[in-house]
Design an enzyme around this catalytic site. Structure first.
Site, PDB file in Angstrom:
ATOM      1  N   CYS A  31      81.758  51.042  43.233  1.00 15.49           N
ATOM      2  CA  CYS A  31      83.080  51.025  42.596  1.00 15.49           C
ATOM      3  C   CYS A  31      82.987  50.800  41.085  1.00 15.49           C
ATOM      4  O   CYS A  31      83.958  51.012  40.369  1.00 15.49           O
ATOM      5  CB  CYS A  31      83.962  49.958  43.228  1.00 15.49           C
ATOM      6  N   HIS A  41      90.109  47.682  38.935  1.00 14.33           N
ATOM      7  CA  HIS A  41      89.679  48.423  40.124  1.00 14.33           C
ATOM      8  C   HIS A  41      90.734  48.253  41.224  1.00 14.33           C
ATOM      9  O   HIS A  41      91.193  47.145  41.500  1.00 14.33           O
ATOM     10  CB  HIS A  41      88.324  47.876  40.585  1.00 14.33           C
ATOM     11  N   ASN A  70      91.537  52.383  48.071  1.00 10.13           N
ATOM     12  CA  ASN A  70      90.379  52.124  47.210  1.00 10.13           C
ATOM     13  C   ASN A  70      89.546  53.405  47.132  1.00 10.13           C
ATOM     14  O   ASN A  70      88.952  53.815  48.130  1.00 10.13           O
ATOM     15  CB  ASN A  70      89.577  50.968  47.813  1.00 10.13           C
TER      16      ASN A  70
HETATM   17  N1  COA Z   1      94.632  45.401  61.125  1.00  6.07           N
HETATM   18  C1  COA Z   1      94.918  44.269  61.796  1.00  6.07           C
HETATM   19  N2  COA Z   1      94.117  43.200  61.809  1.00  6.07           N
HETATM   20  C2  COA Z   1      92.966  43.297  61.118  1.00  6.07           C
HETATM   21  C3  COA Z   1      92.602  44.447  60.406  1.00  6.07           C
HETATM   22  C4  COA Z   1      93.496  45.530  60.441  1.00  6.07           C
HETATM   23  N3  COA Z   1      93.237  46.675  59.796  1.00  6.07           N
HETATM   24  N4  COA Z   1      91.415  44.241  59.816  1.00  6.07           N
HETATM   25  C5  COA Z   1      91.026  43.004  60.134  1.00  6.07           C
HETATM   26  N5  COA Z   1      91.959  42.436  60.922  1.00  6.07           N
HETATM   27  C6  COA Z   1      91.948  41.097  61.519  1.00  6.07           C
HETATM   28  C7  COA Z   1      90.568  40.525  61.684  1.00  6.07           C
HETATM   29  O1  COA Z   1      89.979  40.986  62.886  1.00  6.07           O
HETATM   30  C8  COA Z   1      90.845  39.052  61.716  1.00  6.07           C
HETATM   31  O2  COA Z   1      91.292  38.716  63.000  1.00  6.07           O
HETATM   32  P1  COA Z   1      90.854  37.312  63.660  1.00  6.07           P
HETATM   33  O3  COA Z   1      91.418  36.249  62.768  1.00  6.07           O
HETATM   34  O4  COA Z   1      91.485  37.367  65.008  1.00  6.07           O
HETATM   35  O5  COA Z   1      89.361  37.316  63.685  1.00  6.07           O
HETATM   36  C9  COA Z   1      92.033  38.890  60.761  1.00  6.07           C
HETATM   37  O6  COA Z   1      92.602  40.205  60.631  1.00  6.07           O
HETATM   38  C10 COA Z   1      91.667  38.375  59.411  1.00  6.07           C
HETATM   39  O7  COA Z   1      90.559  39.094  58.911  1.00  6.07           O
HETATM   40  P2  COA Z   1      90.002  38.871  57.470  1.00  6.07           P
HETATM   41  O8  COA Z   1      88.811  39.767  57.254  1.00  6.07           O
HETATM   42  O9  COA Z   1      89.813  37.398  57.231  1.00  6.07           O
HETATM   43  O10 COA Z   1      91.237  39.393  56.608  1.00  6.07           O
HETATM   44  P3  COA Z   1      91.473  39.281  55.068  1.00  6.07           P
HETATM   45  O11 COA Z   1      92.721  38.597  54.805  1.00  6.07           O
HETATM   46  O12 COA Z   1      90.227  38.809  54.357  1.00  6.07           O
HETATM   47  O13 COA Z   1      91.685  40.800  54.651  1.00  6.07           O
HETATM   48  C11 COA Z   1      90.460  42.583  53.620  1.00  6.07           C
HETATM   49  C12 COA Z   1      90.659  41.743  54.874  1.00  6.07           C
HETATM   50  C13 COA Z   1      89.317  43.545  53.873  1.00  6.07           C
HETATM   51  C14 COA Z   1      91.719  43.341  53.345  1.00  6.07           C
HETATM   52  C15 COA Z   1      90.118  41.668  52.417  1.00  6.07           C
HETATM   53  O14 COA Z   1      89.119  40.768  52.783  1.00  6.07           O
HETATM   54  C16 COA Z   1      89.644  42.404  51.193  1.00  6.07           C
HETATM   55  O15 COA Z   1      90.379  43.151  50.570  1.00  6.07           O
HETATM   56  N6  COA Z   1      88.409  42.157  50.768  1.00  6.07           N
HETATM   57  C17 COA Z   1      87.872  42.658  49.520  1.00  6.07           C
HETATM   58  C18 COA Z   1      87.623  44.107  49.524  1.00  6.07           C
HETATM   59  C19 COA Z   1      87.129  44.497  48.162  1.00  6.07           C
HETATM   60  O16 COA Z   1      87.467  43.948  47.157  1.00  6.07           O
HETATM   61  N7  COA Z   1      86.281  45.434  48.053  1.00  6.07           N
HETATM   62  C20 COA Z   1      85.846  45.723  46.692  1.00  6.07           C
HETATM   63  C21 COA Z   1      84.673  46.421  46.662  1.00  6.07           C
HETATM   64  S1  COA Z   1      84.851  48.006  47.362  1.00  6.07           S
END
Ligand code: COA
Length: 325
Positions: free
Chosen positions: A112, A252, A282
Site C-alpha cells: 500500500c 491511505h 482499499n
Molecule cells: N463481517 C462480520 N463479522 C466479521 C467480519 C465481517 N466481514 N470480519 C470479521 N468479523 C468478526 C470476527 O470474526 C470477530 O468475531 P469474534 O469476535 O466472534 O471472533 C469480530 O468480527 C471482530 O473481529 P476483529 O478482527 O477484531 O474486527 P476489527 O474491529 O479489528 O475490524 C478490520 C477488522 C479488518 C476491519 C480492522 O482490523 C482493520 O481495518 N484493520 C486494519 C486494516 C489495514 O489497515 N490494512 C492496511 C494495510 S492494507
C-alpha cells in the site's frame, strides 16, 4: 531543483461490488462492514483482466492533464502487488502500451506504500539530474488475490489505478519533504504466502489457499495509526510547517476508523481530510493516487496549496510526503 506533480489521472473498473453483494458470498452484513471500515462499494475487474490496461487509462489521463507526451517520459514506475505477470514488470507492459519509447520502467513492490515509494524514487532521479519527467503509478487488481471464503479480508479490498506525471520544478514547490520507513520483522501481519521460493506452486499451496492475502487486522490497525501519525509529524516538521497549514490530508484509504483516529491525533478533521474508500475500498498502492486525482477533479485543493499524503501497508512499509501543489 525539485520535483512536482504536474498531472493526475485515475481509473477503476466499471463493475461495482457492494456490501450487499458480499452478504451473498460470505457471512457478513452491510452494517458490520460500514461500521468497522466505512466501505460501501468496491470496484472489481473481470477475471483475466490486465493490471496494465487499467494503469494505461489512468496514465493517459495524467499525461493529458499534464500536457506531456508519452515519448517525453524518462521513467515509468508502477507500485503494485498484483502485477500482470511475475515477469516482466507491469511497468514494462505499461511502457509498451503507452509508446513511451524513451523511458526505463520498473515495478516497486511496497504494497500500500507503493505509490509513495515510487514518488520518492522519481523525485531522487529528477533531483540527481538523471531524469526530467517521470510517470508514477499505483495500480492494483486485488480482487484476484482475495480469499472469498475469508470474511475478514475479502470485504476490504478493491481494484483501481491512479497516476501522476512528475516533472522538475523550483526547490520551494512540489515535493517539500518525504520520509519512508519499513519493518520487515512484522512481515507476517499482511502477506500472501505463495507461490514463491518458500512456498512453490504445488497442489498443497492451492488447497491451503496460500495464494491469497492474509491479514491480522486488529494488530495491523494499531501499527497503522501510530506509524502513520509518527511519519506525518516527521515530514511536516522537516518542511517547517504545522498541520494547521495543510489544505488537504490524503491518507491511505484502508479504514475510516484508522483515518479518523489519525486525523484526531494530528488535529486535521472535517473537509481537510479526503475520503473515497466508501466507494473503492482499499486499493493498496492505487489508494493515494486515486484519491489525489479525485480530490483534484472535485477541486479540493488549488495550485500552491499544501497537501499531506501518508501510506501504510504490508512489509510493514509506511511513509509520508508533503507537497506544494
Ligand atoms: N463481517 C462480520 N463479522 C466479521 C467480519 C465481517 N466481514 N470480519 C470479521 N468479523 C468478526 C470476527 O470474526 C470477530 O468475531 P469474534 O469476535 O466472534 O471472533 C469480530 O468480527 C471482530 O473481529 P476483529 O478482527 O477484531 O474486527 P476489527 O474491529 O479489528 O475490524 C478490520 C477488522 C479488518 C476491519 C480492522 O482490523 C482493520 O481495518 N484493520 C486494519 C486494516 C489495514 O489497515 N490494512 C492496511 C494495510 S492494507
Amino acid at each position: 531543483m525539485g520535483s512536482k506533480i504536474v498531472g493526475l489521472g485515475m481509473h477503476a473498473p466499471h463493475k461495482k461490488r457492494s456490501n450487499y453483494d458480499l452478504e451473498k458470498i460470505v457471512d457478513t452484513t452491510d452494517g458490520w462492514i460500514v461500521e468497522r471500515t466505512g466501505i460501501k462499494n468496491r470496484r472489481v475487474s473481470e477475471p483475466g483482466a490486465a493490471n496494465s490496461d487499467m494503469a494505461l487509462v489512468a496514465s493517459q489521463k495524467a499525461l493529458a492533464d499534464a500536457g506531456v507526451r508519452a515519448e517525453e517520459l524518462d521513467i515509468i514506475l508502477v507500485g503494485t502487488a498484483s502485477p500482470d505477470m511475475v515477469l516482466p514488470s507491469t511497468a514494462c507492459f505499461l511502457q509498451a502500451k503507452l509508446g513511451a519509447s524513451n523511458a526505463w520502467a520498473m515495478d516497486v513492490v511496497a504494497a500500500c506504500s507503493g505509490f509513495l515509494y515510487s514518488l520518492s524514487v522519481a523525485d531522487s532521479q529528477i533531483r540527481a539530474g538523471r531524469a526530467k519527467k517521470a510517470l508514477v503509478v499505483g495500480s492494483e487488481i486485488l480482487s484476484a488475490l482475495l480469499d472469498y471464503t475469508d470474511r475478514s479480508t475479502c470485504i476490504l479490498f478493491g481494484d483501481g489505478a491512479g497516476a501522476a506525471v512528475v516533472a522538475e520544478c523550483d526547490n520551494n514547490e512540489g515535493l517539500l519533504a518525504c520520509h519512508l520507513q519499513s519493518d520487515g520483522n512484522l512481515w507476517d501481519l499482511i502477506h500472501i504466502p505463495g507461490p514463491g521460493t518458500i512456498n512453490p506452486l504445488t497442489p498443497d499451496l492451492i488447497s491451503n489457499r496460500m495464494m491469497y492475502l492474509r491479514m491480522a487486522g486488529n494488530e495491523t490497525f494499531k501499527h497503522a495509526v501510530t506509524k502513520m501519525c509518527d511519519v506525518c509529524h516527521k515530514v511536516v516538521a522537516e518542511a517547517g510547517y504545522s498541520f494547521d497549514d495543510l489544505a488537504l490530508f490524503v491518507p491511505h484509504q484502508a479504514n475510516e476508523r484508522i483515518i479518523s483516529a489519525i486525523g484526531k491525533r494530528l488535529g486535521i478533521t472535517g473537509d481537510r481530510v479526503f475520503i473515497n474508500l466508501d466507494q473503492y475500498g482499499n486499493t493498496s498502492a492505487a489508494s493515494i493516487p486515486l484519491a489525489l486525482a479525485e480530490a483534484k477533479i472535485q477541486g479540493r485543493f488549488r495550485s500552491g496549496d499544501l497537501v499531506l499524503l501518508v501510506a501504510f501497508g504490508s512489509g510493514l512499509t509506511w511513509g509520508a510526503a508533503l507537497l506544494r501543489m
